[in-house]
Structures are given as C-alpha cells and as structure tokens.
Write a protein that holds these residues in place. Structure first.
Motif, PDB file in Angstrom:
ATOM      1  N   HIS A   1      52.264  46.266  44.246  1.00  0.00           N
ATOM      2  CA  HIS A   1      52.081  45.141  45.166  1.00  0.00           C
ATOM      3  C   HIS A   1      50.734  44.487  44.858  1.00  0.00           C
ATOM      4  CE1 HIS A   1      55.487  46.253  47.807  1.00  0.00           C
ATOM      5  NE2 HIS A   1      55.194  47.470  47.401  1.00  0.00           N
ATOM      6  N   TYR A   2      50.745  43.189  44.711  1.00  0.00           N
ATOM      7  CA  TYR A   2      49.523  42.452  44.412  1.00  0.00           C
ATOM      8  C   TYR A   2      49.619  41.094  45.090  1.00  0.00           C
ATOM      9  CZ  TYR A   2      52.565  40.417  40.767  1.00  0.00           C
ATOM     10  OH  TYR A   2      53.586  39.791  40.091  1.00  0.00           O
ATOM     11  N   GLN A   3      48.542  40.342  45.106  1.00  0.00           N
ATOM     12  CA  GLN A   3      48.605  39.046  45.771  1.00  0.00           C
ATOM     13  C   GLN A   3      47.668  38.040  45.121  1.00  0.00           C
ATOM     14  OE1 GLN A   3      47.647  40.027  49.858  1.00  0.00           O
ATOM     15  NE2 GLN A   3      45.492  39.545  49.571  1.00  0.00           N
TER      16      GLN A   3
ATOM     17  N   MET B   1      52.951  39.428  46.231  1.00  0.00           N
ATOM     18  CA  MET B   1      53.864  39.562  45.114  1.00  0.00           C
ATOM     19  C   MET B   1      54.236  41.031  44.946  1.00  0.00           C
ATOM     20  SD  MET B   1      53.263  36.337  44.581  1.00  0.00           S
ATOM     21  CE  MET B   1      54.198  35.858  43.134  1.00  0.00           C
ATOM     22  N   ARG B   2      55.403  41.272  44.345  1.00  0.00           N
ATOM     23  CA  ARG B   2      55.832  42.649  44.103  1.00  0.00           C
ATOM     24  C   ARG B   2      56.418  42.738  42.705  1.00  0.00           C
ATOM     25  NH1 ARG B   2      60.440  45.976  45.228  1.00  0.00           N
ATOM     26  NH2 ARG B   2      61.603  44.194  46.024  1.00  0.00           N
ATOM     27  N   GLY B   3      55.823  43.573  41.840  1.00  0.00           N
ATOM     28  CA  GLY B   3      56.253  43.688  40.455  1.00  0.00           C
ATOM     29  C   GLY B   3      56.717  45.082  40.086  1.00  0.00           C
TER      30      GLY B   3
ATOM     31  N   ARG C   1      49.854  32.418  40.052  1.00  0.00           N
ATOM     32  CA  ARG C   1      50.725  33.579  40.227  1.00  0.00           C
ATOM     33  C   ARG C   1      50.841  34.362  38.921  1.00  0.00           C
ATOM     34  NH1 ARG C   1      55.685  31.262  44.077  1.00  0.00           N
ATOM     35  NH2 ARG C   1      54.313  30.485  45.748  1.00  0.00           N
ATOM     36  N   PHE C   2      50.916  33.640  37.825  1.00  0.00           N
ATOM     37  CA  PHE C   2      50.970  34.311  36.530  1.00  0.00           C
ATOM     38  C   PHE C   2      49.642  34.995  36.228  1.00  0.00           C
ATOM     39  CE2 PHE C   2      50.567  34.627  31.952  1.00  0.00           C
ATOM     40  CZ  PHE C   2      51.807  35.106  31.566  1.00  0.00           C
ATOM     41  N   GLN C   3      48.555  34.317  36.514  1.00  0.00           N
ATOM     42  CA  GLN C   3      47.232  34.866  36.209  1.00  0.00           C
ATOM     43  C   GLN C   3      46.948  36.150  36.978  1.00  0.00           C
ATOM     44  OE1 GLN C   3      44.863  31.389  37.057  1.00  0.00           O
ATOM     45  NE2 GLN C   3      44.634  30.868  34.891  1.00  0.00           N
ATOM     46  N   VAL C   4      47.361  36.206  38.242  1.00  0.00           N
ATOM     47  CA  VAL C   4      47.099  37.421  39.013  1.00  0.00           C
ATOM     48  C   VAL C   4      47.944  38.576  38.470  1.00  0.00           C
ATOM     49  CG1 VAL C   4      48.806  37.056  40.863  1.00  0.00           C
ATOM     50  CG2 VAL C   4      46.717  38.335  41.336  1.00  0.00           C
ATOM     51  N   ALA C   5      49.127  38.266  37.976  1.00  0.00           N
ATOM     52  CA  ALA C   5      49.941  39.303  37.340  1.00  0.00           C
ATOM     53  C   ALA C   5      49.272  39.768  36.047  1.00  0.00           C
ATOM     54  CB  ALA C   5      51.338  38.771  37.053  1.00  0.00           C
ATOM     55  N   LEU C   6      48.739  38.829  35.284  1.00  0.00           N
ATOM     56  CA  LEU C   6      48.030  39.162  34.050  1.00  0.00           C
ATOM     57  C   LEU C   6      46.826  40.044  34.349  1.00  0.00           C
ATOM     58  CD1 LEU C   6      47.655  38.760  30.991  1.00  0.00           C
ATOM     59  CD2 LEU C   6      46.488  36.612  31.498  1.00  0.00           C
TER      60      LEU C   6
END
Length: 277
Positions: free
Chosen positions: A30-32, A39-41, A118-123
């Motif tokens: 879980h991240y945001q 977000m949930r990955g 959103r992509f950057q926080v996943a990165l």
C-alpha cells in the motif's frame, strides 16, 4: 551480485533448473501519492535468485490491476526480476465492464501530470524495496498500460527500458525529445489492431527517429488488440470488442521482451542460488 554479461538470454532460460522457475513469492504493498491518493500494488519475486536485482514495473490494462497484470509480474519474477504490478486507478480499483474500464482509464489520464505522479510514486516505492537494484528499472504495459509507459518515457522518467504491448502509440503533448528520453523502447503491436492505424505506426517511427531513440516496433500479422491476453477471445464474445488472443505473437513478444531487458540491463539472468537440499 551474481550476474553474467549477455548476448542471448532465451536459450539460458531454457537451461535453468526447474527450481529456478518456481518459488515465486508476492507482497501486497500500500502506498500513496503526495496528495493522499491511496494505491495498492503487487510485488513478485523468487528467492531462487540473489539480490539486488533489476526491477520491472508492470502497468495494467484498462480493466485495472487484475489477475492478468499479476500473472505477468509472476512471470517476470520467475525470470529472476523483481516485478511490481502497479495501480494507476487507486485502491486496486478494477472494472468488469468496458464502460467502467473506459471511465477509469479516462479519469486516470485526463491530466497527465497527475498520472505521472502516480507512476512516480510507484517508481519510488519499488526503488525502496530491499531486493531492488535502484539503477536498473524498466516498465512494461498492456493496452492502457502500454500507452502509459510510452508516455512516461516521453516525459523523461528515469527508466532503463520501456516496452508497450498493444498500447496507444500517440504522444500526449510533446513528442519524445532526445534531450529528455532516457529509456530504450520496444513496441509490440498487432497488425490487425483496429485501434492503431498505419499513420500511428509511421508517426511513432518518425518521432523516435527524430529523438535518436533506441527504438523498434514489431508488428505481428493476424494479431488483434489484446493479442497477449488469453482471455481476449472471451472478452470479444462477451462485449463485442475487436480483440483476440494470438498465442504465437504472445510467445514471441515475451521472448523478445526478455532478450531486450537482458541486453538493456547489460546483464543476463541472475544465476540461481544453488539448491543445497
């Protein structure tokens, strides 16, 4: 790290012991975003391979982060990578009908700076994983996700490699620029994809040539939109959509992806850890 330099990766995959292609583990993370969007990955990896290891982000189809995206993450994990199937909609939201999928996709990309965040926080999230080699990150995407990863490359995200499978080819805003483009790019397209025109293909080739990109496009004959997804034939019947599965194109594009990743990472498959049992 235990890596070998590479020229050809696929024959090596075939020679790996069976235990190297199993033991995939996964984590729900879980991240945001900075504005609090949750977000949930899904992270997948195999303990068979040593760390740190190159990481590959997987961006889902317009259906959202579903089993198909996680399956691709598992396949990458079996190949020795740290894989992260990310969430572009928020809280793992998924669609069961094309109308909802279209709505979710439009909401996620109506303002590309937001999609980029959103992509950057996943990165950033995958870079913080203890098994990640922070300097070696790639991104692949399917349909909606294919368009997303291409756009992230155009926007200068620090990625080693990007691969789009049956995704949109048109740039949003500025085309790729040599001054900002960092990723090598591969596009896997179906020649019978009704959503991609010959003009789209010509345009992206010209765009990437002007940007001096490391770029190649594969155009598979008799392949429709969603040609990598075995569920595409059923989806076509259920919703009367111009999609379809093509096993030959699916398998060939996956093999070419693995070869591409190995070359761009300048490393072959991580050597499996010896089985002492």
């Amino acid at each position: 790290m235990q890596y070998n330099f590479v020229k050809f990766i696929f024959p090596l995959i075939l020679l790996l012991p069976l235990h190297a292609l199993s033991a995939v583990k996964h984590e729900i993370v879980h991240y945001q975003t900075t504005d609090g969007h949750k977000m949930r990955g899904y992270i997948a990896f195999s303990e068979t391979f040593p760390s740190p290891r190159p990481a590959v982000i997987v961006v889902h189809e317009w259906w959202g982060l579903n089993d198909y995206a996680m399956k691709r993450a598992n396949m990458l994990a079996e190949a020795g990578y740290l894989a992260f199937a990310i969430d572009m909609y928020g809280e793992g939201k998924k669609a069961e009908h094309p109308d909802n999928a279209k709505k979710f996709a439009q909401e996620a990309t109506q303002k590309w700076p937001i999609a980029q965040k959103r992509f950057q926080v996943a990165l950033d999230t995958i870079k913080q994983h203890p098994k990640a080699d922070k300097a070696l990150i790639a991104a692949i995407g399917y349909c909606f996700g294919g368009g997303v990863v291409l756009q992230m490359a155009r926007m200068g995200e620090p990625l080693t490699a990007v691969a789009s499978f049956h995704g949109s080819l048109k740039p949003v805003g500025k085309p790729a620029q040599a001054s900002s483009l960092k990723a090598a790019i591969r596009v896997f397209n179906g020649a019978d994809d009704k959503m991609i025109t010959t003009d789209d293909i010509s345009a992206i080739k010209q765009e990437m040539q002007k940007a001096n990109a490391n770029f190649k496009l594969y155009n598979y004959p008799n392949a429709k939109h969603s040609f990598t997804n075995p569920a595409a034939d059923q989806i076509a019947k259920q919703f009367n959509l111009p999609v379809g599965y093509n096993a030959e194109a699916d398998q060939d594009s996956w093999q070419k992806l693995l070869e591409f990743l190995a070359i761009q990472f300048e490393r072959a498959m991580p050597e499996p850890i010896p089985n002492e049992s």
